[in-house]
Scaffold this motif. Structure first.
Motif, PDB file in Angstrom:
ATOM      1  N   VAL A 178       0.858  -1.180   0.000  1.00 24.89           N
ATOM      2  CA  VAL A 178       0.000   0.000   0.000  1.00 24.89           C
ATOM      3  C   VAL A 178       0.895   1.231   0.000  1.00 24.89           C
ATOM      4  CG1 VAL A 178      -1.816   1.254   1.217  1.00 24.89           C
ATOM      5  CG2 VAL A 178      -1.796  -1.251   1.261  1.00 24.89           C
ATOM      6  N   THR A 179       0.626   2.165  -0.896  1.00 21.02           N
ATOM      7  CA  THR A 179       1.454   3.353  -1.053  1.00 21.02           C
ATOM      8  C   THR A 179       0.559   4.588  -1.116  1.00 21.02           C
ATOM      9  OG1 THR A 179       1.446   3.142  -3.465  1.00 21.02           O
ATOM     10  CG2 THR A 179       3.242   2.060  -2.288  1.00 21.02           C
ATOM     11  N   LEU A 180       1.206   5.763  -1.160  1.00 23.42           N
ATOM     12  CA  LEU A 180       0.488   7.028  -1.146  1.00 23.42           C
ATOM     13  C   LEU A 180       0.860   7.872  -2.355  1.00 23.42           C
ATOM     14  CD1 LEU A 180       1.238   7.933   2.590  1.00 23.42           C
ATOM     15  CD2 LEU A 180      -0.772   6.703   1.721  1.00 23.42           C
ATOM     16  N   CYS A 181      -0.125   8.593  -2.886  1.00 25.84           N
ATOM     17  CA  CYS A 181       0.104   9.602  -3.919  1.00 25.84           C
ATOM     18  C   CYS A 181      -0.552  10.893  -3.438  1.00 25.84           C
ATOM     19  CB  CYS A 181      -0.502   9.165  -5.259  1.00 25.84           C
ATOM     20  SG  CYS A 181      -0.457  10.462  -6.533  1.00 25.84           S
ATOM     21  N   LEU A 182       0.229  11.962  -3.354  1.00 20.86           N
ATOM     22  CA  LEU A 182      -0.269  13.228  -2.842  1.00 20.86           C
ATOM     23  C   LEU A 182      -0.651  14.167  -3.986  1.00 20.86           C
ATOM     24  CD1 LEU A 182       2.247  13.901   0.072  1.00 20.86           C
ATOM     25  CD2 LEU A 182       0.138  12.524   0.064  1.00 20.86           C
ATOM     26  N   ILE A 183      -1.785  14.835  -3.807  1.00 21.18           N
ATOM     27  CA  ILE A 183      -2.280  15.767  -4.808  1.00 21.18           C
ATOM     28  C   ILE A 183      -2.074  17.190  -4.311  1.00 21.18           C
ATOM     29  CG2 ILE A 183      -4.256  16.486  -6.198  1.00 21.18           C
ATOM     30  CD1 ILE A 183      -3.358  13.621  -6.751  1.00 21.18           C
ATOM     31  N   GLY A 184      -1.163  17.917  -4.929  1.00 19.76           N
ATOM     32  CA  GLY A 184      -0.922  19.303  -4.597  1.00 19.76           C
ATOM     33  C   GLY A 184      -0.221  19.504  -3.268  1.00 19.76           C
ATOM     34  N   ALA A 185      -0.168  20.759  -2.853  1.00 21.37           N
ATOM     35  CA  ALA A 185       0.457  21.129  -1.589  1.00 21.37           C
ATOM     36  C   ALA A 185      -0.602  21.219  -0.505  1.00 21.37           C
ATOM     37  CB  ALA A 185       1.187  22.456  -1.732  1.00 21.37           C
ATOM     38  N   GLY A 186      -0.144  21.168   0.762  1.00 15.45           N
ATOM     39  CA  GLY A 186      -1.088  21.233   1.860  1.00 15.45           C
ATOM     40  C   GLY A 186      -0.398  21.551   3.164  1.00 15.45           C
ATOM     41  N   ASP A 187      -0.937  21.001   4.223  1.00 16.78           N
ATOM     42  CA  ASP A 187      -0.424  21.301   5.557  1.00 16.78           C
ATOM     43  C   ASP A 187       0.894  20.590   5.862  1.00 16.78           C
ATOM     44  OD1 ASP A 187      -2.809  22.752   6.028  1.00 16.78           O
ATOM     45  OD2 ASP A 187      -3.842  20.896   6.568  1.00 16.78           O
ATOM     46  N   TYR A 188       1.178  19.496   5.136  1.00 16.03           N
ATOM     47  CA  TYR A 188       2.301  18.648   5.509  1.00 16.03           C
ATOM     48  C   TYR A 188       3.176  18.323   4.308  1.00 16.03           C
ATOM     49  CZ  TYR A 188      -0.716  17.960   9.542  1.00 16.03           C
ATOM     50  OH  TYR A 188      -1.520  18.177  10.631  1.00 16.03           O
ATOM     51  N   ALA A 189       4.461  18.143   4.591  1.00 12.08           N
ATOM     52  CA  ALA A 189       5.392  17.657   3.575  1.00 12.08           C
ATOM     53  C   ALA A 189       5.180  16.160   3.387  1.00 12.08           C
ATOM     54  CB  ALA A 189       6.826  17.937   4.019  1.00 12.08           C
ATOM     55  N   PRO A 190       5.611  15.603   2.243  1.00 11.26           N
ATOM     56  CA  PRO A 190       5.424  14.174   2.012  1.00 11.26           C
ATOM     57  C   PRO A 190       5.961  13.292   3.131  1.00 11.26           C
ATOM     58  CG  PRO A 190       6.043  15.238  -0.030  1.00 11.26           C
ATOM     59  CD  PRO A 190       6.133  16.291   1.039  1.00 11.26           C
ATOM     60  N   VAL A 191       7.129  13.621   3.684  1.00 14.93           N
ATOM     61  CA  VAL A 191       7.692  12.788   4.745  1.00 14.93           C
ATOM     62  C   VAL A 191       6.801  12.815   5.982  1.00 14.93           C
ATOM     63  CG1 VAL A 191       9.170  14.633   5.682  1.00 14.93           C
ATOM     64  CG2 VAL A 191       9.792  12.227   6.003  1.00 14.93           C
ATOM     65  N   GLU A 192       6.161  13.936   6.247  1.00 17.04           N
ATOM     66  CA  GLU A 192       5.271  14.026   7.408  1.00 17.04           C
ATOM     67  C   GLU A 192       4.000  13.209   7.192  1.00 17.04           C
ATOM     68  OE1 GLU A 192       5.946  18.343   9.360  1.00 17.04           O
ATOM     69  OE2 GLU A 192       5.247  18.379   7.279  1.00 17.04           O
ATOM     70  N   VAL A 193       3.478  13.228   5.966  1.00 16.29           N
ATOM     71  CA  VAL A 193       2.299  12.412   5.661  1.00 16.29           C
ATOM     72  C   VAL A 193       2.644  10.937   5.820  1.00 16.29           C
ATOM     73  CG1 VAL A 193       0.636  11.763   3.878  1.00 16.29           C
ATOM     74  CG2 VAL A 193       1.352  14.155   4.101  1.00 16.29           C
ATOM     75  N   SER A 194       3.792  10.545   5.317  1.00 16.01           N
ATOM     76  CA  SER A 194       4.226   9.155   5.438  1.00 16.01           C
ATOM     77  C   SER A 194       4.328   8.747   6.906  1.00 16.01           C
ATOM     78  CB  SER A 194       5.576   8.963   4.742  1.00 16.01           C
ATOM     79  OG  SER A 194       6.085   7.657   4.948  1.00 16.01           O
ATOM     80  N   GLN A 195       4.941   9.586   7.714  1.00 11.53           N
ATOM     81  CA  GLN A 195       5.097   9.273   9.134  1.00 11.53           C
ATOM     82  C   GLN A 195       3.747   9.154   9.831  1.00 11.53           C
ATOM     83  OE1 GLN A 195       7.592  12.519  10.379  1.00 11.53           O
ATOM     84  NE2 GLN A 195       9.495  11.519   9.741  1.00 11.53           N
ATOM     85  N   ALA A 196       2.791   9.993   9.456  1.00 11.31           N
ATOM     86  CA  ALA A 196       1.467   9.959  10.077  1.00 11.31           C
ATOM     87  C   ALA A 196       0.658   8.752   9.638  1.00 11.31           C
ATOM     88  CB  ALA A 196       0.708  11.242   9.745  1.00 11.31           C
TER      89      ALA A 196
END
Length: 255
Positions: A178-196
């Motif tokens: 299972v992996t993640l694809c982020l759409i646009g910018a937001g509150d968190y950097a990719p590494v922070e989303v991954s950690q969460a």
């Protein structure tokens, strides 16, 4: 062939538009199968209602194979999005979400037919829409080589994704990466989303370009080629990352 699933935590991050873009950018023939229980949107959106003699879609396929499980019948319910080239294909989804009750017992048969008919030369991208609903077709995720959660890097989306990924992890265990694809910018950097989100890898980011996305989501006229290339280049990177991630060691979604 390989099967990939795209999903979202809700909140309309653009999973169907992402699916259209990534199958268009695939490096060989690709079939986008709309398996969102809430219904398909490509016929009314990207195709602006044009069916061009289409025999049916997901529901009609399920009814046909209930009477005759011949895998070749799949192609009677698939439409080419690039006309005669037939490298960019679509299995349209449900036109009425109330019909999901008729297909809930047919998911296994549908995936078996797709596997048999697609053969070695066609990869399949399945759009299942928002996960976490009672009618989420988890069996389709379990049958895939990779699942991709498409989301915005915002607090709301990350908070919505966490319990849904937790439930998915209990269902698929270590069998499906299972992996993640982020759409646009937001509150968190990719590494922070991954950690969460349990340390799941962010394999790609896509630009948040509503006017460009509307070309795919609503059939709007395409802007200048240079602007459209921004979205399609992102889709190419996502496609390459999906193929790579499906063949790499992976960690389970852990609660």
């Amino acid at each position: 062939m390989a099967i990939f699933t795209l999903m979202s935590p809700g909140g309309s991050p653009g999973v169907t538009t992402t699916g259209l873009a990534v199958t268009h950018a695939w490096d060989r023939r690709a079939l986008l199968a709309e398996c969102d229980p809430k219904g398909g949107s490509v016929l009314q959106g990207f195709l602006a209602g044009r069916t061009d003699g289409l025999k049916g879609g997901l529901l009609e396929l399920a009814l046909a194979i209930a009477h005759d499980p011949d895998a070749s019948v799949l192609w009677e319910y698939v439409i080419s999005l690039d006309q005669e080239v037939r490298r960019w294909l679509l299995l349209p989804g449900l036109r009425d979400p109330r019909h999901v009750v008729q297909i809930e017992s047919a998911w296994d048969a549908v995936i078996d037919v797709i596997k048999s008919a697609a053969g070695e030369d066609t990869d399949v991208v399945i759009d299942i829409g928002q996960i976490g609903r009672p009618d989420t077709p988890l069996r389709l995720i379990a049958a895939s080589q990779l699942a991709v959660m498409v989301l915005r890097p915002t607090l709301r989306q990350v908070a919505d994704a966490r319990p849904r990924l937790d439930a998915l992890g209990r269902y698929v265990g270590t069998s499906v990466p299972v992996t993640l694809c982020l759409i646009g910018a937001g509150d968190y950097a990719p590494v922070e989303v991954s950690q969460a989100l349990y340390g799941l890898p962010v394999i790609a980011t896509m630009p948040f370009e509503p006017r460009l996305a509307a070309v795919l989501s609503d059939g709007r006229p395409a802007p200048r080629a240079a602007r459209m290339a921004h979205l399609l280049n992102g889709a190419q990177r996502l496609a390459a990352s999906m193929r790579k991630a499906a063949n790499e060691p992976h960690k389970a979604v852990a609660s």
